[in-house]
Design a protein around this motif. Structure first.
Motif, PDB file in Angstrom:
ATOM      1  N   SER A 178       0.814  -1.214   0.000  1.00 32.44           N
ATOM      2  CA  SER A 178       0.000   0.000   0.000  1.00 32.44           C
ATOM      3  C   SER A 178       0.852   1.270   0.000  1.00 32.44           C
ATOM      4  O   SER A 178       0.314   2.367  -0.037  1.00 32.44           O
ATOM      5  N   GLY A 179       2.171   1.100   0.070  1.00 32.89           N
ATOM      6  CA  GLY A 179       3.070   2.249   0.046  1.00 32.89           C
ATOM      7  C   GLY A 179       3.038   3.086   1.308  1.00 32.89           C
ATOM      8  O   GLY A 179       3.066   4.308   1.250  1.00 32.89           O
ATOM      9  N   ASN A 180       2.998   2.422   2.471  1.00 37.61           N
ATOM     10  CA  ASN A 180       2.933   3.116   3.757  1.00 37.61           C
ATOM     11  C   ASN A 180       4.226   2.919   4.549  1.00 37.61           C
ATOM     12  O   ASN A 180       4.304   2.038   5.413  1.00 37.61           O
ATOM     13  N   PRO A 181       5.246   3.733   4.264  1.00 33.32           N
ATOM     14  CA  PRO A 181       6.540   3.528   4.923  1.00 33.32           C
ATOM     15  C   PRO A 181       6.500   3.714   6.438  1.00 33.32           C
ATOM     16  O   PRO A 181       7.231   3.020   7.157  1.00 33.32           O
ATOM     17  N   ASP A 187      10.406  -7.610  -2.703  1.00 27.70           N
ATOM     18  CA  ASP A 187       9.828  -7.839  -4.037  1.00 27.70           C
ATOM     19  C   ASP A 187       8.644  -6.906  -4.276  1.00 27.70           C
ATOM     20  O   ASP A 187       8.528  -6.297  -5.335  1.00 27.70           O
ATOM     21  N   HIS A 188       7.782  -6.787  -3.283  1.00 28.85           N
ATOM     22  CA  HIS A 188       6.616  -5.901  -3.416  1.00 28.85           C
ATOM     23  C   HIS A 188       7.046  -4.439  -3.490  1.00 28.85           C
ATOM     24  O   HIS A 188       6.464  -3.657  -4.243  1.00 28.85           O
ATOM     25  N   ALA A 189       8.071  -4.073  -2.717  1.00 20.39           N
ATOM     26  CA  ALA A 189       8.560  -2.694  -2.745  1.00 20.39           C
ATOM     27  C   ALA A 189       9.092  -2.335  -4.128  1.00 20.39           C
ATOM     28  O   ALA A 189       8.831  -1.247  -4.640  1.00 20.39           O
ATOM     29  N   LYS A 190       9.794  -3.251  -4.741  1.00 18.55           N
ATOM     30  CA  LYS A 190      10.349  -3.010  -6.079  1.00 18.55           C
ATOM     31  C   LYS A 190       9.250  -2.941  -7.133  1.00 18.55           C
ATOM     32  O   LYS A 190       9.411  -2.318  -8.166  1.00 18.55           O
ATOM     33  N   GLU A 191       8.130  -3.595  -6.852  1.00 18.15           N
ATOM     34  CA  GLU A 191       7.050  -3.698  -7.824  1.00 18.15           C
ATOM     35  C   GLU A 191       6.153  -2.465  -7.893  1.00 18.15           C
ATOM     36  O   GLU A 191       5.346  -2.351  -8.797  1.00 18.15           O
ATOM     37  N   GLY A 192       6.270  -1.553  -6.953  1.00 14.94           N
ATOM     38  CA  GLY A 192       5.409  -0.383  -7.081  1.00 14.94           C
ATOM     39  C   GLY A 192       5.153   0.397  -5.824  1.00 14.94           C
ATOM     40  O   GLY A 192       4.270   1.246  -5.806  1.00 14.94           O
ATOM     41  N   ALA A 193       5.898   0.151  -4.771  1.00 16.35           N
ATOM     42  CA  ALA A 193       5.698   0.920  -3.544  1.00 16.35           C
ATOM     43  C   ALA A 193       6.302   2.313  -3.711  1.00 16.35           C
ATOM     44  O   ALA A 193       7.037   2.582  -4.663  1.00 16.35           O
ATOM     45  N   SER A 194       6.005   3.165  -2.775  1.00 13.96           N
ATOM     46  CA  SER A 194       6.564   4.519  -2.798  1.00 13.96           C
ATOM     47  C   SER A 194       8.087   4.439  -2.662  1.00 13.96           C
ATOM     48  O   SER A 194       8.633   3.450  -2.187  1.00 13.96           O
ATOM     49  N   GLU A 195       8.769   5.506  -3.081  1.00  9.55           N
ATOM     50  CA  GLU A 195      10.231   5.554  -2.990  1.00  9.55           C
ATOM     51  C   GLU A 195      10.677   5.389  -1.549  1.00  9.55           C
ATOM     52  O   GLU A 195      11.638   4.670  -1.276  1.00  9.55           O
ATOM     53  N   ALA A 196       9.996   6.057  -0.617  1.00  7.26           N
ATOM     54  CA  ALA A 196      10.354   5.964   0.796  1.00  7.26           C
ATOM     55  C   ALA A 196      10.214   4.531   1.301  1.00  7.26           C
ATOM     56  O   ALA A 196      11.045   4.047   2.077  1.00  7.26           O
ATOM     57  N   CYS A 197       9.191   3.849   0.841  1.00  2.00           N
ATOM     58  CA  CYS A 197       8.960   2.460   1.242  1.00  2.00           C
ATOM     59  C   CYS A 197      10.052   1.555   0.651  1.00  2.00           C
ATOM     60  O   CYS A 197      10.602   0.706   1.341  1.00  2.00           O
ATOM     61  N   LYS A 198      10.379   1.758  -0.611  1.00  2.00           N
ATOM     62  CA  LYS A 198      11.440   0.971  -1.252  1.00  2.00           C
ATOM     63  C   LYS A 198      12.750   1.123  -0.499  1.00  2.00           C
ATOM     64  O   LYS A 198      13.439   0.137  -0.219  1.00  2.00           O
ATOM     65  N   GLU A 199      13.089   2.362  -0.173  1.00  2.00           N
ATOM     66  CA  GLU A 199      14.340   2.649   0.523  1.00  2.00           C
ATOM     67  C   GLU A 199      14.374   1.983   1.901  1.00  2.00           C
ATOM     68  O   GLU A 199      15.371   1.366   2.279  1.00  2.00           O
ATOM     69  N   LEU A 200      13.297   2.103   2.640  1.00  2.00           N
ATOM     70  CA  LEU A 200      13.204   1.509   3.973  1.00  2.00           C
ATOM     71  C   LEU A 200      13.365  -0.008   3.911  1.00  2.00           C
ATOM     72  O   LEU A 200      14.148  -0.597   4.667  1.00  2.00           O
ATOM     73  N   ILE A 201      12.644  -0.635   3.017  1.00  2.00           N
ATOM     74  CA  ILE A 201      12.674  -2.097   2.921  1.00  2.00           C
ATOM     75  C   ILE A 201      14.033  -2.577   2.409  1.00  2.00           C
ATOM     76  O   ILE A 201      14.560  -3.590   2.874  1.00  2.00           O
TER      77      ILE A 201
END
Length: 182
Positions: free
Chosen positions: A127-130, A155-169
């Motif tokens: 859901s893109g909630n970092p 995998d989910h972060a790379k697939e379309g989460a927010s940038e902040a979420c991708k970075e955190l994960i």
């Protein structure tokens, strides 16, 4: 019939307005026997609906009511699809509701999976909630757990989460990978 009315009305109070009128009617419903464990057609309880909709005042009141009534908290009770109030708060971005639930001693495991294998952390990432993802990681959510499709939070972060979420994960995954294995 009165019990059914009370339970439907209580569910409404957990979903809709947070005005003084609704808060007062919620108190009246609770004082007159509304069942805080009643379920709607999807198996959601008022506590689940309050967590899903970010109704922090309602969630707090329901948790206090249950504590005062019999000393046990039911928020770990899952819906029919296996989602818990933790899943609901994490996926909807309800950081305050998620914090409140995580403070409860028996709110359920942060690693509980629903029928699709999704944990609250996976829901927060998808859901893109970092902020929610970070709270769950602090509560020891397993970053390496996979859903039924074999996908991790990364995998989910790379697939379309927010940038902040991708970075955190990404950082959390690297930290776990760097840990020595016993």
């Amino acid at each position: 019939m009165a019990v059914l009315f009370f339970n439907c009305a209580l569910q409404d109070r957990c979903t809709y307005s947070d005005s003084t009128h609704f808060r007062l009617s919620q108190d009246v419903l609770l004082q007159n026997g509304a069942d805080v464990n009643a379920r709607d057609s999807a198996g959601a309880t008022p506590i689940f609906m309050a967590a899903l909709n970010g109704r922090l005042n309602v969630l707090w009141k329901l948790l206090q009511f249950v504590k005062d009534k019999d000393g046990a908290l039911p928020p770990s009770v899952a819906r029919s699809d296996g989602t818990t109030p933790l899943h609901a708060a994490a996926a909807s971005g309800g950081t305050a509701a998620l914090q409140l639930l995580l403070m409860q001693p028996d709110c359920g495991s942060v690693n509980t999976s629903d029928k699709l294998g999704e944990t609250p952390l996976l829901g927060a990432v998808k859901s893109g909630n970092p902020q929610c993802a970070e709270l769950l990681l602090q509560a020891k959510a397993d970053i390496q757990v996979k859903d039924l499709d074999g996908m991790t939070a990364l995998d989910h972060a790379k697939e379309g989460a927010s940038e902040a979420c991708k970075e955190l994960i990404q950082k959390a995954t690297e930290a776990v990978s760097a840990e020595p294995t016993p």
